[in-house]
Each structure stands twice: as C-alpha cells, then as structure tokens.
Design a protein around this motif. Sequence first.
Motif, short mmCIF file in Angstrom:
data_model
loop_
_atom_site.label_atom_id
_atom_site.label_comp_id
_atom_site.label_asym_id
_atom_site.label_seq_id
_atom_site.Cartn_x
_atom_site.Cartn_y
_atom_site.Cartn_z
N GLY A 204 13.19 -7.20 -78.71
CA GLY A 204 14.26 -6.95 -78.16
C GLY A 204 13.73 -5.86 -76.57
O GLY A 204 14.67 -5.31 -76.54
N ALA A 205 13.13 -5.27 -76.12
CA ALA A 205 12.52 -4.83 -75.10
C ALA A 205 13.02 -5.87 -73.56
O ALA A 205 12.31 -7.27 -74.01
CB ALA A 205 11.42 -4.52 -74.68
N ALA A 206 13.25 -5.53 -72.84
CA ALA A 206 13.87 -5.67 -71.48
C ALA A 206 12.62 -6.61 -70.63
O ALA A 206 11.28 -5.73 -70.73
CB ALA A 206 14.41 -4.69 -71.01
N PRO A 207 12.33 -7.76 -70.32
CA PRO A 207 11.03 -8.02 -69.61
C PRO A 207 10.77 -7.83 -68.25
O PRO A 207 11.70 -6.55 -67.34
CB PRO A 207 11.46 -9.62 -68.86
N VAL A 208 9.33 -6.59 -68.17
CA VAL A 208 8.86 -6.37 -67.32
C VAL A 208 8.56 -7.66 -66.14
O VAL A 208 7.78 -8.49 -65.93
CB VAL A 208 7.97 -5.41 -67.42
N HIS A 209 9.62 -7.18 -65.01
CA HIS A 209 9.13 -8.72 -63.96
C HIS A 209 7.85 -8.45 -63.19
O HIS A 209 8.15 -8.29 -61.86
CB HIS A 209 11.07 -8.49 -63.04
N ARG A 210 6.80 -9.09 -62.85
CA ARG A 210 5.94 -8.67 -62.64
C ARG A 210 5.85 -9.62 -62.28
O ARG A 210 4.57 -10.09 -60.98
CB ARG A 210 5.12 -7.89 -63.78
N LEU A 211 5.93 -11.12 -62.40
CA LEU A 211 4.82 -11.81 -62.32
C LEU A 211 5.33 -12.13 -60.23
O LEU A 211 4.55 -13.08 -59.81
CB LEU A 211 5.45 -13.55 -62.65
#
Length: 414
Positions: free
Chosen positions: A30-37
């Motif tokens: 349920g954690a929000a994605p971390v936009h690292r790409l």
Amino acid sequence: MQDKWIDHAIWWHAYPLGFVGAERDALPDGAAPVHRLARFEPWLDHLVGLGCSGLALGPVFASETHGYDTVDLLRIDPRLGDDGDFDALVAAARERGVRILLDGVFNHVGRGFERFRAAQDGDAEARRWFRWDGDRPADFEGHSRLVELNHDEPAVQRHVTEVMTHWLGRGADGWRLDAAYRVPPSFWRAVLPPVRERFPEAWFVGEVIHGDYPAYVAESGLDSVTQYELWKAVWSALNDRNLFELAHALERHSTAVESFAPLTFLGNHDVTRLASRLDVPEHIGLAVAVLMTVGGVPSVYAGDEQAFTGVKEDREFGDDAVRPPFPDTPDDLAPFGAPVQEVHQRLIGLRRRHPWLVRARTTVEHLTNTTIAFRSSGGPGEELVTLLSVDDAPQRLPGVDEVLAPHSWRVLGA
C-alpha cells in the motif's frame, strides 16, 4: 546478411535498485511508489557521450529485496516507480536514439509470488508452476527464498510470453534472460515464437556461464549468450602475464562468432569490478582494447568507465560493493575517473567507426607470455590489428615499426 540494430549496439549496463539508492527491502503493502527511475535520465546523455547506444537495465520489476526474487513481473518495483516512470524513461531514451534491454528473471521467483502463495495454500493448478522435492519447493542454487519455476508447465510458458510481449509493447527492445543456464533450451523454444511474431526485431540474450555456447544458442533459439569465458581470460591473462590464456579464449570466441554474436563484457552486477580485479591499473586500457576490437556485442558496466572499484564477497549482501548508488548527475562524478573514461571513449569510438567488428573473426599473429598481436577481420578491406604488452620493458613486435611501451596497447588500421 541483413543489417540489424543489434549489430551497432554497445550497452551501458546498470543495476537499478543500487543505482538509485533504493531501500534494501520491498516497500510495505500500500505504500506509494517512489519515483526514482527518472534518476536515469541525466545519465542517458552520459552513455551517449561515452559512445554507447543502449541502456541495459537490471531487474525493475516488483521484488522482495534485490530484484531477482520477483513477486510480480508485470509491475514496476515501487522502489523505482510505476508504469508512468517506465514510459517516461523509454521516451527519454527514444529521444536520444537509445535502446532499452530488460532483465527477465524467468528461472525462479520470490516466495511472495502470487502463484507460489496459492500453491502453498493447496491450489493444485498453482503447484504445477513450480518444481518440488517432495513437499518442499526446489530452490535456486541453495537460496531458499528463490523458488524455481517448472519450465515444462504450459501455463508458465504462457506467462513468460505474456510478460515479454507486455514490456516490449511498452517500448523495451530486448531481454537479458537471467540464469538461462538453469533453464532447458526447450523452454525458450516454446516461449519465443509468439513473442518474435509480434516483435521480430527484439533481441534475446541468455545468461550462460560455462558450457557450449553455440550449442545452447542453437538449441534454445536465443540470439546470444553472455561470454563469461572471454571475461575471465582477459583479466586472468593480464594479471598472470600469461597471454597464452587470452589467445586460447580468443580462438574459442572467434569460433563462437561464426554462429552468433556473444554479449561481451569486462564487468557486470555479479562480479568484482575490473579496477579492483586487475593488479596493474594501466591494464584497464588493454582490457577495453580487447573488448572493443573482437567480435560480439559489447557491454560496459556502469561505473567501470570511471574506474569504480568494488569487490564481490561470498556472503549475504556481498554484491553491494559492485552495485553502489550513483550521483544525481554525471557532473557530480569525481575527477579522477576522467582518464579511464577517455580511454573508453576512444575505443568505443573506434568500435562505432567499424561496426563490422560485431561479427569479426580473430586470429592471433604473434604471441609470447607478455605480448600479443591479434587480427580482427570482417569483409574485404575490414581489418584491425590489436597489440598488447604486459611487459616491464619496451617491446618491438614482428612487423610493427614502432616500439610498444611497457604495459600498453595499440590498434593498427583504425
């Protein structure tokens, strides 16, 4: 032979979870994605400036820890982002003419993989997805958290075909097939035809360490396999001042090139970095000269062009040193890596000027323990001669007017 994009490809290979400094373990449900790409976008210009034309990504799919314990092959790992981040990276690569190679872990999955959880709950159909030793799931090379798939199961074959076509449809150009040496060649023979029907230009390379490379390619229907034999011979021969070992590997490599173009490399996410492996720092240039003047599809492991160091250790998390976080942008790199990068640029530039090298045959024309001259040949008028010396004294090689300095390399005809 019809010219293909892969004949001009030079990969820059990166391990995403380490590159972006992601958490060691998966994010909570349920954690929000971390936009690292998006962290890769500034580095696309770096790889292009280096002379490379493709970005070979390690695992990017949802996993439990290091990416090779996959739980969902159709979802981007939330530690890296989501589908939108992947699409944005593909678009940024396309703007620069950069190809994308994905890492497909199709030999095994993590224990959190949905079908494995169903199998543990008694689902007979799901159980057929996996190999079993009695009531215990078969694991991958003693790693109990990695459960081996049953490659004879049609449902597994269909799933892998679906995964491949899904991400090729989103813009990937090919697949590196992890631990292909553990997968029966017949599996790829079943999986690949429907993928190639939809994406005829896609390229498939299997991770194979030992054995008969041409036979595996022929039996599996893959386009290529990893050239570990040449990788080992390069650093070992330079360290031992035994260029006979390199000559033997070049002979076998040249035979392999008759039937396919191997994926050649000096480093990857699974091995000690070249700068840490070589006893003499100046020999980095000699190693890169071999990589860029023999047949095959070359790959540069991200950071090796900057003489990054890192030793792989045989322990849990023993790969961390060769999979470090990278700076936000190439401008943040330390200045002392510049000379090694310049050597890479020179030799990659040479490779780009002679694309016929992808299928070049190589013959050794001079050989001692400490000196070697080998000729790489394509069609008429396509020849280069590479000279290497690991000797402490200047050397004059037969047929060469100039003296080769100690611990140096030269390419003639470039």
